[in-house]
Write a protein that holds these residues in place. Structure first.
Motif, mmCIF file in Angstrom:
data_model
loop_
_atom_site.group_PDB
_atom_site.id
_atom_site.type_symbol
_atom_site.label_atom_id
_atom_site.label_comp_id
_atom_site.label_asym_id
_atom_site.label_seq_id
_atom_site.Cartn_x
_atom_site.Cartn_y
_atom_site.Cartn_z
ATOM 1 N N GLY A 1 4.402 -4.154 -2.699
ATOM 2 C CA GLY A 1 3.536 -3.813 -3.362
ATOM 3 C C GLY A 1 2.732 -2.261 -3.207
ATOM 4 N N PRO A 2 2.102 -2.658 -2.313
ATOM 5 C CA PRO A 2 1.814 -1.215 -1.699
ATOM 6 C C PRO A 2 2.406 -0.108 -1.345
ATOM 7 C CG PRO A 2 0.255 -2.581 -0.579
ATOM 8 C CD PRO A 2 1.692 -3.724 -1.258
ATOM 9 N N LEU A 3 3.578 -0.161 -1.215
ATOM 10 C CA LEU A 3 4.756 0.535 -1.221
ATOM 11 C C LEU A 3 4.873 1.467 -1.675
ATOM 12 C CD1 LEU A 3 6.583 2.270 1.587
ATOM 13 C CD2 LEU A 3 8.309 0.115 0.978
ATOM 14 N N LEU A 4 5.627 0.392 -3.126
ATOM 15 C CA LEU A 4 5.641 0.081 -3.983
ATOM 16 C C LEU A 4 5.534 1.852 -4.994
ATOM 17 C CD1 LEU A 4 8.376 -1.664 -5.122
ATOM 18 C CD2 LEU A 4 8.966 0.536 -4.176
ATOM 19 N N VAL A 5 3.814 1.555 -4.615
ATOM 20 C CA VAL A 5 3.075 2.084 -5.679
ATOM 21 C C VAL A 5 2.349 3.225 -4.470
ATOM 22 C CG1 VAL A 5 0.109 2.158 -5.871
ATOM 23 C CG2 VAL A 5 1.044 0.380 -6.409
ATOM 24 N N TRP A 6 2.436 3.373 -3.633
ATOM 25 C CA TRP A 6 2.308 4.628 -2.742
ATOM 26 C C TRP A 6 2.974 5.697 -2.562
ATOM 27 C CZ3 TRP A 6 4.468 6.671 2.381
ATOM 28 C CH2 TRP A 6 4.017 7.443 2.668
ATOM 29 N N LEU A 7 4.875 5.074 -2.205
ATOM 30 C CA LEU A 7 5.481 6.180 -2.970
ATOM 31 C C LEU A 7 5.813 6.779 -4.307
ATOM 32 C CD1 LEU A 7 8.332 4.078 -1.300
ATOM 33 C CD2 LEU A 7 7.548 5.810 -0.121
ATOM 34 N N PHE A 8 5.331 5.675 -5.234
ATOM 35 C CA PHE A 8 4.877 6.625 -6.379
ATOM 36 C C PHE A 8 4.007 7.564 -6.603
ATOM 37 C CE2 PHE A 8 8.223 3.216 -7.709
ATOM 38 C CZ PHE A 8 9.549 3.695 -8.256
ATOM 39 N N LYS A 9 2.917 7.015 -6.411
ATOM 40 C CA LYS A 9 1.155 8.446 -6.261
ATOM 41 C C LYS A 9 0.924 8.854 -5.565
ATOM 42 C CE LYS A 9 -0.045 7.497 -10.086
ATOM 43 N NZ LYS A 9 0.351 7.650 -11.419
ATOM 44 N N ARG A 10 1.516 9.066 -4.675
ATOM 45 C CA ARG A 10 1.810 9.270 -3.299
ATOM 46 C C ARG A 10 1.246 10.502 -3.559
ATOM 47 N NH1 ARG A 10 6.397 9.207 0.931
ATOM 48 N NH2 ARG A 10 8.007 10.426 -0.425
ATOM 49 N N GLU A 11 1.567 11.607 -4.633
ATOM 50 C CA GLU A 11 1.289 12.968 -4.611
ATOM 51 C C GLU A 11 0.435 13.178 -5.111
ATOM 52 O OE1 GLU A 11 3.485 15.379 -3.331
ATOM 53 O OE2 GLU A 11 4.289 13.971 -2.062
ATOM 54 N N GLU A 12 -0.650 12.007 -6.275
ATOM 55 C CA GLU A 12 -1.831 12.019 -7.461
ATOM 56 C C GLU A 12 -3.133 12.959 -6.569
ATOM 57 O OE1 GLU A 12 -1.184 11.767 -10.703
ATOM 58 O OE2 GLU A 12 0.887 11.114 -10.199
ATOM 59 N N LYS B 1 -1.795 4.870 2.036
ATOM 60 C CA LYS B 1 -1.601 4.394 3.581
ATOM 61 C C LYS B 1 -2.395 3.847 4.467
ATOM 62 C CE LYS B 1 -1.129 9.184 5.052
ATOM 63 N NZ LYS B 1 -1.405 10.124 5.360
ATOM 64 N N GLU B 2 -3.674 3.461 4.037
ATOM 65 C CA GLU B 2 -4.689 2.395 4.459
ATOM 66 C C GLU B 2 -3.821 0.908 3.855
ATOM 67 O OE1 GLU B 2 -7.441 1.068 6.985
ATOM 68 O OE2 GLU B 2 -6.460 3.227 6.764
ATOM 69 N N ALA B 3 -3.794 1.072 2.638
ATOM 70 C CA ALA B 3 -3.237 -0.212 2.137
ATOM 71 C C ALA B 3 -1.772 -0.594 3.047
ATOM 72 C CB ALA B 3 -2.756 0.089 0.595
ATOM 73 N N LEU B 4 -1.028 0.012 2.847
ATOM 74 C CA LEU B 4 0.037 -0.278 3.248
ATOM 75 C C LEU B 4 0.508 -0.479 4.511
ATOM 76 C CD1 LEU B 4 3.356 -0.424 2.976
ATOM 77 C CD2 LEU B 4 3.584 2.334 3.497
ATOM 78 N N ASN B 5 -0.262 0.560 5.468
ATOM 79 C CA ASN B 5 -0.184 0.060 7.084
ATOM 80 C C ASN B 5 -1.355 -1.233 7.275
ATOM 81 O OD1 ASN B 5 0.643 2.302 8.034
ATOM 82 N ND2 ASN B 5 -1.224 3.699 7.909
ATOM 83 N N PHE B 6 -2.079 -1.779 6.356
ATOM 84 C CA PHE B 6 -3.203 -3.037 6.650
ATOM 85 C C PHE B 6 -2.446 -4.313 6.196
ATOM 86 C CE2 PHE B 6 -5.502 -6.811 4.652
ATOM 87 C CZ PHE B 6 -6.031 -6.673 6.211
ATOM 88 N N SER B 7 -1.096 -3.883 5.089
ATOM 89 C CA SER B 7 0.446 -5.239 4.517
ATOM 90 C C SER B 7 1.323 -5.532 6.399
ATOM 91 C CB SER B 7 0.634 -4.777 3.597
ATOM 92 O OG SER B 7 -0.564 -4.228 2.453
ATOM 93 N N ILE B 8 1.316 -3.893 6.790
ATOM 94 C CA ILE B 8 2.410 -4.356 7.645
ATOM 95 C C ILE B 8 1.838 -5.127 8.763
ATOM 96 C CG2 ILE B 8 3.940 -2.784 9.119
ATOM 97 C CD1 ILE B 8 3.901 -0.787 7.051
ATOM 98 N N SER B 9 0.543 -4.922 9.102
ATOM 99 C CA SER B 9 -0.492 -5.398 10.387
ATOM 100 C C SER B 9 -0.329 -6.531 9.909
ATOM 101 C CB SER B 9 -1.789 -4.771 10.629
ATOM 102 O OG SER B 9 -1.772 -3.674 10.591
ATOM 103 N N VAL B 10 -0.954 -6.590 8.927
ATOM 104 C CA VAL B 10 -1.307 -8.301 8.696
ATOM 105 C C VAL B 10 -0.198 -9.740 8.442
ATOM 106 C CG1 VAL B 10 -1.938 -10.430 6.155
ATOM 107 C CG2 VAL B 10 -2.942 -7.682 7.113
ATOM 108 N N THR B 11 1.193 -8.540 7.667
ATOM 109 C CA THR B 11 2.804 -9.107 7.889
ATOM 110 C C THR B 11 3.246 -9.421 9.781
ATOM 111 O OG1 THR B 11 3.513 -8.515 5.984
ATOM 112 C CG2 THR B 11 5.028 -9.120 7.295
ATOM 113 N N ARG C 1 -1.802 1.728 12.617
ATOM 114 C CA ARG C 1 -1.764 2.692 11.968
ATOM 115 C C ARG C 1 -0.271 3.422 11.756
ATOM 116 N NH1 ARG C 1 -6.183 1.418 10.487
ATOM 117 N NH2 ARG C 1 -7.836 2.090 10.307
ATOM 118 N N PHE C 2 0.477 2.652 10.757
ATOM 119 C CA PHE C 2 2.129 3.442 11.404
ATOM 120 C C PHE C 2 2.541 4.230 10.163
ATOM 121 C CE2 PHE C 2 2.215 -1.266 12.178
ATOM 122 C CZ PHE C 2 3.290 -1.321 13.315
#
Length: 116
Positions: A33-44, A53-63, A113-114
């Motif tokens: 979820g965070p990866l897709l949202v970040w990939l599509f909207k990171r240029e915003e 990035k923070e949401a994605l890093n946290f999700s990877i860490s929790v996993t 922080r990956f």
């Protein structure tokens, strides 16, 4: 950040955090979820870039923490760790989403922080 962050950018930053909750429905959805949202909207804009990035890093860490806790199920401590991790994950995702919606920056605790 300050109050000059646009409503659209705040909304997408909030969605980046809340998209981790897709993990309830889809295996590894908490990362996808965070990866897709970040990939599509990171240029915003920089505000969204930071929150994405923070949401994605946290999700990877929790996993990673969940995988380690699952291994520790062998010695029962894993049950306690997985339960604590579950509540930790929910609470901090909601806090981050609220902060993003308010236009404020947020750093999750215990996050590796990956993505920099």
């Amino acid at each position: 950040m300050n109050h000059l962050v646009g409503k659209d950018e705040r909304m997408w930053a909030m969605i980046a955090h809340l998209s981790a909750l897709i993990g309830f429905l889809i295996p590894f959805g908490n990362v996808l979820g965070p990866l897709l949202v970040w990939l599509f909207k990171r240029e915003e804009g920089p505000f969204f870039e930071e929150h994405g990035k923070e949401a994605l890093n946290f999700s990877i860490s929790v996993t990673i923490y969940a995988a380690i806790s699952s291994i520790l199920l062998i010695v029962f401590i894993g049950v306690i760790l997985l339960t604590a991790l579950f509540f930790f994950w929910i609470v901090f995702v909601v806090i981050a989403a609220v902060r993003a919606n308010e236009g404020k920056t947020y750093r999750y605790p215990l996050t590796l922080r990956f993505i920099k």
